[in-house]
Design a protein around this motif. Structure first.
Motif, PDB file in Angstrom:
ATOM      1  N   ASN A 224       0.825  -1.212   0.000  1.00  0.00           N
ATOM      2  CA  ASN A 224       0.000   0.000   0.000  1.00  0.00           C
ATOM      3  C   ASN A 224       0.861   1.266   0.000  1.00  0.00           C
ATOM      4  O   ASN A 224       0.583   2.239   0.693  1.00  0.00           O
ATOM      5  CB  ASN A 224      -0.942   0.003   1.202  1.00  0.00           C
ATOM      6  CG  ASN A 224      -2.157   0.900   0.977  1.00  0.00           C
ATOM      7  OD1 ASN A 224      -2.520   1.192  -0.163  1.00  0.00           O
ATOM      8  ND2 ASN A 224      -2.773   1.346   2.062  1.00  0.00           N
ATOM      9  N   GLU A 319      -8.870  -5.427   4.550  1.00  0.00           N
ATOM     10  CA  GLU A 319      -9.226  -4.010   4.533  1.00  0.00           C
ATOM     11  C   GLU A 319      -9.787  -3.593   3.179  1.00  0.00           C
ATOM     12  O   GLU A 319     -10.771  -2.847   3.100  1.00  0.00           O
ATOM     13  CB  GLU A 319      -7.997  -3.154   4.862  1.00  0.00           C
ATOM     14  CG  GLU A 319      -7.556  -3.250   6.320  1.00  0.00           C
ATOM     15  CD  GLU A 319      -6.175  -2.646   6.537  1.00  0.00           C
ATOM     16  OE1 GLU A 319      -5.641  -2.025   5.576  1.00  0.00           O
ATOM     17  OE2 GLU A 319      -5.626  -2.806   7.639  1.00  0.00           O
ATOM     18  N   LYS A 320      -9.176  -4.075   2.089  1.00  0.00           N
ATOM     19  CA  LYS A 320      -9.635  -3.706   0.747  1.00  0.00           C
ATOM     20  C   LYS A 320     -11.028  -4.262   0.469  1.00  0.00           C
ATOM     21  O   LYS A 320     -11.867  -3.582  -0.132  1.00  0.00           O
ATOM     22  CB  LYS A 320      -8.653  -4.196  -0.310  1.00  0.00           C
ATOM     23  CG  LYS A 320      -7.311  -3.501  -0.315  1.00  0.00           C
ATOM     24  CD  LYS A 320      -7.427  -2.019  -0.619  1.00  0.00           C
ATOM     25  CE  LYS A 320      -7.761  -1.726  -2.052  1.00  0.00           C
ATOM     26  NZ  LYS A 320      -7.787  -0.279  -2.349  1.00  0.00           N
ATOM     27  N   ASN A 322     -13.340  -5.053   2.785  1.00  0.00           N
ATOM     28  CA  ASN A 322     -14.282  -4.313   3.632  1.00  0.00           C
ATOM     29  C   ASN A 322     -14.562  -2.928   3.064  1.00  0.00           C
ATOM     30  O   ASN A 322     -15.706  -2.452   3.081  1.00  0.00           O
ATOM     31  CB  ASN A 322     -13.725  -4.188   5.054  1.00  0.00           C
ATOM     32  CG  ASN A 322     -13.728  -5.509   5.802  1.00  0.00           C
ATOM     33  OD1 ASN A 322     -14.502  -6.404   5.478  1.00  0.00           O
ATOM     34  ND2 ASN A 322     -12.867  -5.638   6.791  1.00  0.00           N
ATOM     35  N   GLU A 323     -13.517  -2.282   2.565  1.00  0.00           N
ATOM     36  CA  GLU A 323     -13.681  -0.954   1.970  1.00  0.00           C
ATOM     37  C   GLU A 323     -14.602  -1.018   0.755  1.00  0.00           C
ATOM     38  O   GLU A 323     -15.471  -0.154   0.584  1.00  0.00           O
ATOM     39  CB  GLU A 323     -12.300  -0.425   1.560  1.00  0.00           C
ATOM     40  CG  GLU A 323     -12.312   0.926   0.880  1.00  0.00           C
ATOM     41  CD  GLU A 323     -10.912   1.320   0.419  1.00  0.00           C
ATOM     42  OE1 GLU A 323     -10.755   1.679  -0.768  1.00  0.00           O
ATOM     43  OE2 GLU A 323      -9.966   1.255   1.239  1.00  0.00           O
ATOM     44  N   LYS A 324     -14.429  -2.041  -0.078  1.00  0.00           N
ATOM     45  CA  LYS A 324     -15.274  -2.182  -1.266  1.00  0.00           C
ATOM     46  C   LYS A 324     -16.722  -2.444  -0.870  1.00  0.00           C
ATOM     47  O   LYS A 324     -17.654  -1.878  -1.460  1.00  0.00           O
ATOM     48  CB  LYS A 324     -14.750  -3.320  -2.142  1.00  0.00           C
ATOM     49  CG  LYS A 324     -15.361  -3.356  -3.537  1.00  0.00           C
ATOM     50  CD  LYS A 324     -14.699  -4.422  -4.382  1.00  0.00           C
ATOM     51  CE  LYS A 324     -15.145  -4.317  -5.835  1.00  0.00           C
ATOM     52  NZ  LYS A 324     -14.613  -3.125  -6.508  1.00  0.00           N
ATOM     53  N   GLU A 325     -16.919  -3.284   0.142  1.00  0.00           N
ATOM     54  CA  GLU A 325     -18.280  -3.584   0.597  1.00  0.00           C
ATOM     55  C   GLU A 325     -18.947  -2.351   1.195  1.00  0.00           C
ATOM     56  O   GLU A 325     -20.131  -2.097   0.963  1.00  0.00           O
ATOM     57  CB  GLU A 325     -18.246  -4.722   1.623  1.00  0.00           C
ATOM     58  CG  GLU A 325     -17.885  -6.067   1.010  1.00  0.00           C
ATOM     59  CD  GLU A 325     -17.768  -7.167   2.045  1.00  0.00           C
ATOM     60  OE1 GLU A 325     -17.741  -6.835   3.255  1.00  0.00           O
ATOM     61  OE2 GLU A 325     -17.689  -8.343   1.649  1.00  0.00           O
ATOM     62  N   GLU A 326     -18.178  -1.562   1.954  1.00  0.00           N
ATOM     63  CA  GLU A 326     -18.734  -0.335   2.533  1.00  0.00           C
ATOM     64  C   GLU A 326     -19.095   0.673   1.443  1.00  0.00           C
ATOM     65  O   GLU A 326     -20.153   1.319   1.511  1.00  0.00           O
ATOM     66  CB  GLU A 326     -17.728   0.284   3.507  1.00  0.00           C
ATOM     67  CG  GLU A 326     -17.571  -0.514   4.794  1.00  0.00           C
ATOM     68  CD  GLU A 326     -16.426  -0.007   5.653  1.00  0.00           C
ATOM     69  OE1 GLU A 326     -15.789   1.002   5.251  1.00  0.00           O
ATOM     70  OE2 GLU A 326     -16.170  -0.603   6.719  1.00  0.00           O
ATOM     71  N   ASN A 327     -18.236   0.789   0.442  1.00  0.00           N
ATOM     72  CA  ASN A 327     -18.523   1.702  -0.670  1.00  0.00           C
ATOM     73  C   ASN A 327     -19.754   1.252  -1.444  1.00  0.00           C
ATOM     74  O   ASN A 327     -20.564   2.079  -1.871  1.00  0.00           O
ATOM     75  CB  ASN A 327     -17.323   1.792  -1.615  1.00  0.00           C
ATOM     76  CG  ASN A 327     -16.149   2.527  -1.004  1.00  0.00           C
ATOM     77  OD1 ASN A 327     -16.318   3.278  -0.054  1.00  0.00           O
ATOM     78  ND2 ASN A 327     -14.958   2.310  -1.537  1.00  0.00           N
ATOM     79  N   GLU A 330     -22.831   2.050   0.682  1.00  0.00           N
ATOM     80  CA  GLU A 330     -23.115   3.487   0.642  1.00  0.00           C
ATOM     81  C   GLU A 330     -23.735   3.880  -0.688  1.00  0.00           C
ATOM     82  O   GLU A 330     -24.681   4.688  -0.735  1.00  0.00           O
ATOM     83  CB  GLU A 330     -21.824   4.267   0.872  1.00  0.00           C
ATOM     84  CG  GLU A 330     -22.021   5.782   0.916  1.00  0.00           C
ATOM     85  CD  GLU A 330     -20.739   6.528   1.195  1.00  0.00           C
ATOM     86  OE1 GLU A 330     -20.768   7.774   1.169  1.00  0.00           O
ATOM     87  OE2 GLU A 330     -19.705   5.887   1.432  1.00  0.00           O
TER      88      GLU A 330
END
Length: 351
Positions: A224, A319-320, A322-327, A330
């Motif tokens: 990262n 993390e990636k 989870n970030e995609k799922e949160e996006n 939203e």
């Protein structure tokens, strides 16, 4: 999570040295489901990208020893759509059939792929360093690439010092890398004939010889956009190549401040290109190559520094995803709210 690994060949793994195996084992210890996919087994079924995958069956108890873990792994084989995976980690040495990236294009918006498909397409050979914009060779060695023998010969003559490095553009693991003595005129002509004419006019790299190369290079791992570890690779006796695959040895190494500054400089560029897990090869303050398809070194850095970098890698994958799922959640929420506002406007206008 369902995690797929695009892999070279499970049966050819050397368990004690393989970085990917450490990551897979860590994933299983966190109860993630693992699938192994070979590029040759990618396929399309009714316009949907699938793969014949080897799914690792769950274990009642995961062995602590990596060799015992490798021996205990059992598979079942199924055909599955790639969009059924949460994450795909690409772990295969170059050269890569470009068609593999086309298969992955069809799922890159639904599945987290490390490294990013477009980033791998851009950086899967040794030309990627040209995008770093270092015309004054502050951290890149003088480098020329061509398939013209006359041009390469001229650039060899122009190089500082009495030695140059010659290597094929599309190769890995140190294959084809040689040191040329500029005063060996007959040998230079013969070698260029071999590299260019006998390989269908293949591109060749001629690169400045960096003092200290005989002591090996430094493999730097970045995750990262940030430095996570490094070690010194020393060549075997009688060879200039330090790659571990051909007999190089691993030694503990402490990065200099100037080397760390170079890592900080290129980090944002790597992230912007979607190159999250990379291996950077350095001699002194010069970057030789950036490896984005299957960077190794986790096992050696772990052993030499009592680290567990494979855990960092799996943390990042989680993390990636989870970030995609949160996006995605939203975005779905915003779409729903917009739809509600439009419906309210329609009702108000009809009232």
């Amino acid at each position: 999570m369902n995690i797929g690994f695009i892999f070279e060949n499970w049966d050819s793994i050397t368990p004690a040295k393989n970085s990917t195996l450490r990551i897979i084992k860590e994933c299983m210890e966190r109860n993630h489901k693992i699938s192994i996919l070979y590029p040759s087994n990618l396929t399309v079924r009714n316009n949907v990208t699938h793969g014949y995958v080897k799914r690792i069956l769950p274990m009642e108890k995961i062995p602590e020893n990596i060799l015992q873990f490798y021996k205990k792994v059992k598979f079942d084989e199924v055909m599955m759509p790639l969009h059924g995976l949460d994450c795909i980690m690409f772990r295969r040495d170059p050269p890569i059939d470009p068609m593999v990236f086309n298969f992955l294009d069809s799922v890159k918006n639904e599945v987290v792929i490390v490294n990013d498909v477009d980033g791998m397409r851009k950086a899967n050979n040794k030309l990627y360093t040209t995008t770093f914009n270092d015309p004054h060779n502050n951290f890149l060695p003088i480098t020329h690439v061509s398939k013209s023998k006359n041009y390469i010969r001229q650039r060899i003559d122009d190089m500082p010092g009495n030695k140059v490095i010659l290597k094929p553009l599309n190769a890995s693991g140190g294959h084809g890398v040689i040191v040329l003595e500029k005063n060996a005129q007959t040998s230079i002509n013969s070698i260029l004939d071999f590299y260019i004419d006998s390989q269908d006019k293949s591109y060749v790299i001629v690169q400045e010889y960096i003092e200290g190369a005989e002591e090996g290079d430094v493999r730097v791992l970045m995750l990262n956009g940030k430095f996570i570890g490094a070690y010194n690779r020393k060549p075997p006796e009688g060879d200039v190549r330090a790659n571990i695959q051909i007999g190089g040895t691993a030694h503990k190494y402490k990065m200099t401040e100037s080397q760390m500054a170079i890592c900080r400089k290129i980090g944002p560029k790597l992230i912007a290109d979607g190159l999250y897990f990379v291996g950077v090869d350095m001699i002194g303050d010069k970057i030789l190559e950036v490896n984005v398809l299957n960077p190794g070194g986790i096992t050696n850095i772990n052993t030499l520094n009592k680290l567990k970098l494979h855990k960092n890698g799996v943390d990042f994958l989680e993390e990636k995803v989870n970030e995609k799922e949160e996006n995605h959640a939203e975005r779905e929420f915003l779409i729903k709210r917009i739809s509600e506002f439009r419906q309210a406007d329609i009702l108000a206008n009809n009232a």
